[in-house]
Design an enzyme around this catalytic site. Structure first.
Site, PDB file in Angstrom:
ATOM      1  N   SER A   1      -2.418  32.901  16.775  1.00  0.00           N
ATOM      2  CA  SER A   1      -2.416  34.177  16.067  1.00  0.00           C
ATOM      3  C   SER A   1      -3.057  33.983  14.709  1.00  0.00           C
ATOM      4  O   SER A   1      -3.465  32.887  14.345  1.00  0.00           O
ATOM      5  CB  SER A   1      -0.980  34.667  15.882  1.00  0.00           C
ATOM      6  OG  SER A   1      -0.333  33.876  14.900  1.00  0.00           O
ATOM      7  N   LYS A   2      -3.109  35.069  13.977  1.00  0.00           N
ATOM      8  CA  LYS A   2      -3.761  35.019  12.665  1.00  0.00           C
ATOM      9  C   LYS A   2      -3.129  33.982  11.741  1.00  0.00           C
ATOM     10  O   LYS A   2      -3.784  33.486  10.835  1.00  0.00           O
ATOM     11  CB  LYS A   2      -3.692  36.396  12.007  1.00  0.00           C
ATOM     12  CG  LYS A   2      -4.741  37.333  12.558  1.00  0.00           C
ATOM     13  CD  LYS A   2      -4.818  38.619  11.739  1.00  0.00           C
ATOM     14  CE  LYS A   2      -5.396  39.744  12.564  1.00  0.00           C
ATOM     15  NZ  LYS A   2      -4.658  40.995  12.426  1.00  0.00           N
ATOM     16  N   ARG A   3      -1.867  33.675  11.992  1.00  0.00           N
ATOM     17  CA  ARG A   3      -1.211  32.664  11.161  1.00  0.00           C
ATOM     18  C   ARG A   3      -1.930  31.325  11.241  1.00  0.00           C
ATOM     19  O   ARG A   3      -1.850  30.503  10.342  1.00  0.00           O
ATOM     20  CB  ARG A   3       0.232  32.428  11.611  1.00  0.00           C
ATOM     21  CG  ARG A   3       1.151  33.609  11.526  1.00  0.00           C
ATOM     22  CD  ARG A   3       2.610  33.152  11.604  1.00  0.00           C
ATOM     23  NE  ARG A   3       2.756  31.898  12.332  1.00  0.00           N
ATOM     24  CZ  ARG A   3       2.994  31.796  13.639  1.00  0.00           C
ATOM     25  NH1 ARG A   3       3.133  32.869  14.356  1.00  0.00           N
ATOM     26  NH2 ARG A   3       3.098  30.618  14.205  1.00  0.00           N
ATOM     27  N   HIS A   4      -2.608  31.097  12.362  1.00  0.00           N
ATOM     28  CA  HIS A   4      -3.303  29.820  12.537  1.00  0.00           C
ATOM     29  C   HIS A   4      -4.728  29.870  12.011  1.00  0.00           C
ATOM     30  O   HIS A   4      -5.493  28.939  12.202  1.00  0.00           O
ATOM     31  CB  HIS A   4      -3.344  29.457  14.022  1.00  0.00           C
ATOM     32  CG  HIS A   4      -2.006  29.440  14.685  1.00  0.00           C
ATOM     33  ND1 HIS A   4      -1.061  28.491  14.426  1.00  0.00           N
ATOM     34  CD2 HIS A   4      -1.446  30.272  15.589  1.00  0.00           C
ATOM     35  CE1 HIS A   4       0.026  28.728  15.149  1.00  0.00           C
ATOM     36  NE2 HIS A   4      -0.186  29.805  15.859  1.00  0.00           N
ATOM     37  N   GLY A   5      -5.103  30.974  11.381  1.00  0.00           N
ATOM     38  CA  GLY A   5      -6.489  31.143  10.945  1.00  0.00           C
ATOM     39  C   GLY A   5      -7.076  32.328  11.682  1.00  0.00           C
ATOM     40  O   GLY A   5      -6.408  32.932  12.514  1.00  0.00           O
TER      41      GLY A   5
END
Length: 478
Positions: free
Chosen positions: A249-253
């Site tokens: 997800s966006k948390r990972h980039g």
RNA sequence: GGCCCGUUCGUCUAGUGGCCUAGGAUGCAGCCCUCUCAAGGCUGAGAUCAGCGGUUCGAAUCCGCUACGGGCUACCA
């Protein structure tokens, strides 16, 4: 054979969705099936402007096409769920008439309180079927003026099961399933109702989606059954995971496809890498074009466990695909990554020499900058080879300038023997001499091959830069 | 907590009862090639196949249990 991909217009298309869509695409294309793009925008709160366009952009960029969709039209138009509301409402009503669903008048507040109480008592947090037993006539009457939702009337007993194309047999007890809301108070269907109706109405023959949907399959099965429809075969593909093992997800980039384009990745590489994340040909081949994939990909070989996103491996495939490009094509692909004012003729001359030195198209700019600007400032101390000193280096520079000045025509095949000869004359290694000249003309320790770099830079500029290096080195102490 | 899915080198994976002293790729290390960096070639380290029990002459492969990870558990998809 009809397959669909059904993204939500909640932003740029996610790389994980692209993998799922790719598998749908490969499955359909290898069997001459029809592909449908359906936009699932039943959550009005999450709409993002321009999302549909960015979905089109992203998918087209990676080379995925489809036959029916919002812009393409087709026999089941419209292909945007928010434009199909009456269809869902009619069907929801039908479910009520068939006693497979019921009106629910519970407020969101009551639901919140209910949940809080259940949690406090460590009970299952589930709808308590409060409205399920309101007499039908009374409920219908209240529904005319009170806000309400429609819930699925889930049976107390029985087993629901599918033979998943990647996971095999999966089954559930009906007793573990909640009376799911299928039509919201704003008149929009939830995913569960809409997906079943649309898949049926649009004649979808195979449902292929991410494994996060497995849990809602029994609800869908119940809906199919209530309508008297048959559920098509399903395949649930494993998730693309982040480094921590959770769904990417966006948390990972950034996960937007457009980001990969902007970062200098080739769509060929992205597709190749993505195809292999969750599928394997069973042979030792690993470089596949989209056409290859359509031929060799098999759903039987799709992995059932999730795979972690591995940028290093993507980079490797990007290098492979960059090296496969013709020089003309490479120059074309490089276009967005180099300033407009840079001379394309020069770019084309240097391109073959940087081709195997790039991980991404973005890398080119730094590699060839020295050809387009005189502003290559560097620390003069970097000019002097390790075991040498200022005066000796100055001497080498002067001799190099003289030698190069006499070369005609100024091409790599002439430059090479001249510099090799000079190194010998100087008693220097080829590496040391070339290092000094490379620093003088490019301002960097590493770069494309020197002789070719000199040729492309041109005699005049090459001599001028060496001259500047001499001045720099001569001007004052270290 | 409940339901469901999953578990082979760091990572992606091959493997569907004997060919497995577990193969490939990536990444890492070394060597070769070499004007730098790459690319390429070679070599190496790296997995007691999550654990335990069972079935079998024989299990990474079949079955059960356990552990761990993940997903779902919304009037989100």
């Amino acid at each position: 054979m009809r397959l669909r991909f059904a993204p939500s217009p909640t932003g740029a298309i996610h790389i994980g969705s692209v993998r799922t869509i790719l598998y749908n695409y490969l499955f359909a294309r290898q069997r001459g099936g029809v592909l449908i793009l359906r936009v699932e925008d039943t959550d009005q709160d999450r709409l993002v402007a321009g999302a549909i366009e960015s979905i089109y952009d992203g998918l087209h960029w990676v080379g995925i096409s489809w036959d029916e969709g919002p812009h393409e039209g087709g026999p089941h138009s419209p292909y945007v769920q928010s434009e199909r509301l009456p269809l869902y409402q009619g069907h929801a009503q039908e479910l009520i008439d068939k006693d497979a669903a019921y009106y629910c008048f519970c407020s969101k507040e009551r639901l919140a309180v209910l949940r809080a109480e259940q949690e406090a008592r460590h009970e299952l947090t589930r709808y308590d079927r409060h409205c399920r037993f309101i007499p039908v006539e009374e409920a219908a009457e209240r529904a005319k003026k009170e806000p309400h939702v429609i819930r699925l009337k889930v049976p107390d007993e029985g087993t629901l099961a599918i033979e998943d194309l990647v996971h095999g047999h999966i089954e559930w007890q009906a007793s573990t399933i909640e009376d799911q809301v299928i039509l919201k108070s704003d008149g929009f269907p939830t995913y569960h109702l809409a997906v079943v109706i649309d898949d049926h109405e649009m004649g979808i023959t195979h449902i292929m989606r991410g494994e996060e949907w497995i849990a809602s399959v029994p609800k869908h099965l119940l809906i199919y059954r209530a309508f008297g429809w048959e559920a098509p075969p399903m395949a649930h593909f494993p998730s693309v995971l982040g480094p921590d093992g959770k769904r990417l997800s966006k948390r990972h980039g950034s996960t937007a496809v457009s980001q990969f384009r902007d970062d200098g990745y080739l769509p060929e590489a992205l597709i190749n890498y993505l195809a292999l994340l969750g599928w394997s040909p069973g042979t030792e081949e690993e470089v596949f074009s989209m056409d290859d994939l359509v031929r060799v990909w098999k759903i039987e070989q799709v992995q059932s466990a999730g795979g972690k996103w591995d940028k290093e491996r993507l980079d490797y495939f990007n290098g492979v695909w960059i090296r496969k490009l013709s020089v003309d094509e490479l120059v074309r692909r490089l276009e967005p990554f180099v300033p407009a004012e840079w001379d394309r003729a020069v770019l084309k001359k240097i391109a073959p020499h940087i081709q195997e030195r790039m991980k991404t198209l973005k890398d080119a700019r730094e590699l060839i900058r020295f050809l387009f600007t005189d502003d290559i400032g560097f620390d003069k101390r970097l000019l002097i080879p390790k075991k040498s000193d200022r005066l000796t280096t100055l001497e080498a520079l002067a001799r190099a300038r003289a030698v190069l000045g006499e070369i005609e025509p100024f091409v790599a095949t002439n430059i090479e023997p001249a510099l090799v000869g000079l190194a010998t004359g100087l008693g220097w290694s080829k590496g040391d001499l070339n290092g000094v000249i490379r620093m003088a003309i490019t301002g960097r320790k590493v770069g494309p091959p020197l002789y070719e770099s000199l040729e492309v830079l041109g005699k005049e500029k090459s001599l001028k830069r060496i001259e500047k290096a001499q001045e720099l080195l001569a001007g004052g102490p270290d």
